[in-house]
Motif scaffolding. Structure first.
Motif: not given
Length: 345
Positions: A52-79
């Motif tokens: 899950t992400l706290a906010n939608p990803a935002s794109p950038t082109l410098w120095p390479k094409p990328a997507l900036e992520l905020e508030g990244v959370s990874v958990r086991a399903s149902g945990a």
């Protein structure tokens, strides 16, 4: 300022604004942030994880094409507790994605990650077990990854801080490199680097031309080279040799071997150190050593670790204890016997 000049400046400024707006819109249209976040989430779901992400990803082109992520959370399903939570992240993308190419991630970067060891262990326990007779595997990792300023926790207990991991693409037959640096709870810094070429053939994974470096500057640096194999289960073998340099003494020659488990003996790690005044030739069963260490940590009675072989040291300093003429010999029939003299400064 003349009227034609003002009109020209307004027109030029308006053109710049239009170009910037067009570029901004093009980033969203061409990069399609939702396409790549959906790709990442679907890959996580495929292995029983929720991202899950706290906010939608935002794109950038410098120095390479990328997507900036905020508030990244990874958990086991149902945990409830996430096994990884990070303040920021970045998905680095190939340039051909701007031309509507295949949705592919070339690198994943995570900043300020908190990794919970208990949550990670609980997730690993949910994975289906492999038969003991199954051969080795090599999980393909198309994208390299980087973790910066991470922390490793067990519940509320801090295990490692300032964790920095940088790994490249992991694929059969291609050179692979990983570097790890961290600081323990007492403030000691360690660094580990591995370079090798993994080759998987007929259920056997071989790490060819492996170069392993372990250091804790400025106290010591160990550099080893050799090969390692894994045939599945506890069938692990390795032979690495090299040199250990120390700030407090003469260097050591070092030989590290791993012998796989068989019907009589468990998996053993054999270590030989040959120095000017010290010599070590021991074998340690990793599983038995882990059980011994867990007992010590839980407040059990102090015992010698489960090792076989000999340790000889002209002098040894452990905290406020100074030992001279230390000799430890352990055999299968005699767990450990030691003869030494010791004096406190």
């Amino acid at each position: 300022m003349t009227r034609p000049l003002r009109i020209g400046l307004y027109a030029g400024g308006g053109l710049i604004v239009v170009v910037l707006l067009a570029a901004f819109v093009a980033m969203y249209v061409l990069l399609q942030p939702e396409r790549f976040t959906s790709l990442l989430q679907s890959r996580a779901r495929a292995v029983g994880l929720e991202l899950t992400l706290a906010n939608p990803a935002s794109p950038t082109l410098w120095p390479k094409p990328a997507l900036e992520l905020e508030g990244v959370s990874v958990r086991a399903s149902g945990a409830g507790t996430p096994l990884l939570a990070a303040s920021r992240g970045k998905l680095v993308l190939p340039w051909h994605t701007l031309m509507g190419g295949e949705a592919r991630i070339s690198r994943l970067e995570v900043e300020g990650a908190r990794i919970d060891l208990d949550a990670l262990a609980a997730y690993l326990d949910t994975l289906p077990s492999r038969p003991s007779t199954a051969g080795a595997i090599l999980p393909a990792v198309d994208a390299g990854f980087r973790i910066e300023r991470g922390t490793l926790l067990r519940g509320n207990e801090l295990l490692l801080s300032d964790v920095d991991i940088d790994a490249g693409r992991l694929a059969n037959g291609l050179p692979f490199a990983v570097a790890l640096a961290a600081r323990t709870a007492d403030g000691t810094s360690y660094a580990l680097e591995l370079e090798t070429t993994p080759v998987l053939a007929r259920g056997v994974l071989t790490l060819e031309d492996a170069e392993l470096r372990l250091s804790s500057e400025p106290r010591f640096t160990a550099s080893l080279r050799g090969d390692a194999t894994w045939r599945g289960g506890a069938d692990v073998g390795a032979s690495l040799s090299g040199r250990v340099t120390r700030q407090a003494g003469a260097p050591y020659g070092m030989l590290l071997k791993i012998t796989p488990a068989n019907q009589r003996d468990p998996l053993y790690v054999a270590l030989k150190l040959d120095g000017e005044n010290d010599r070590t030739d021991i074998r340690v069963p990793p599983i038995g050593f882990t059980e011994w260490w867990s007992g010590i940590q839980s407040g059990g009675p102090p015992t010698l670790p489960p090792l076989l072989g000999t340790i000889e040291a002209k002098t040894l300093d452990i905290g406020s204890v100074h030992m001279k003429g230390l000799r430890i010999r352990a055999t299968p029939s005699v767990p450990a016997e030691a003869a030494s003299t010791a004096s406190a400064p």
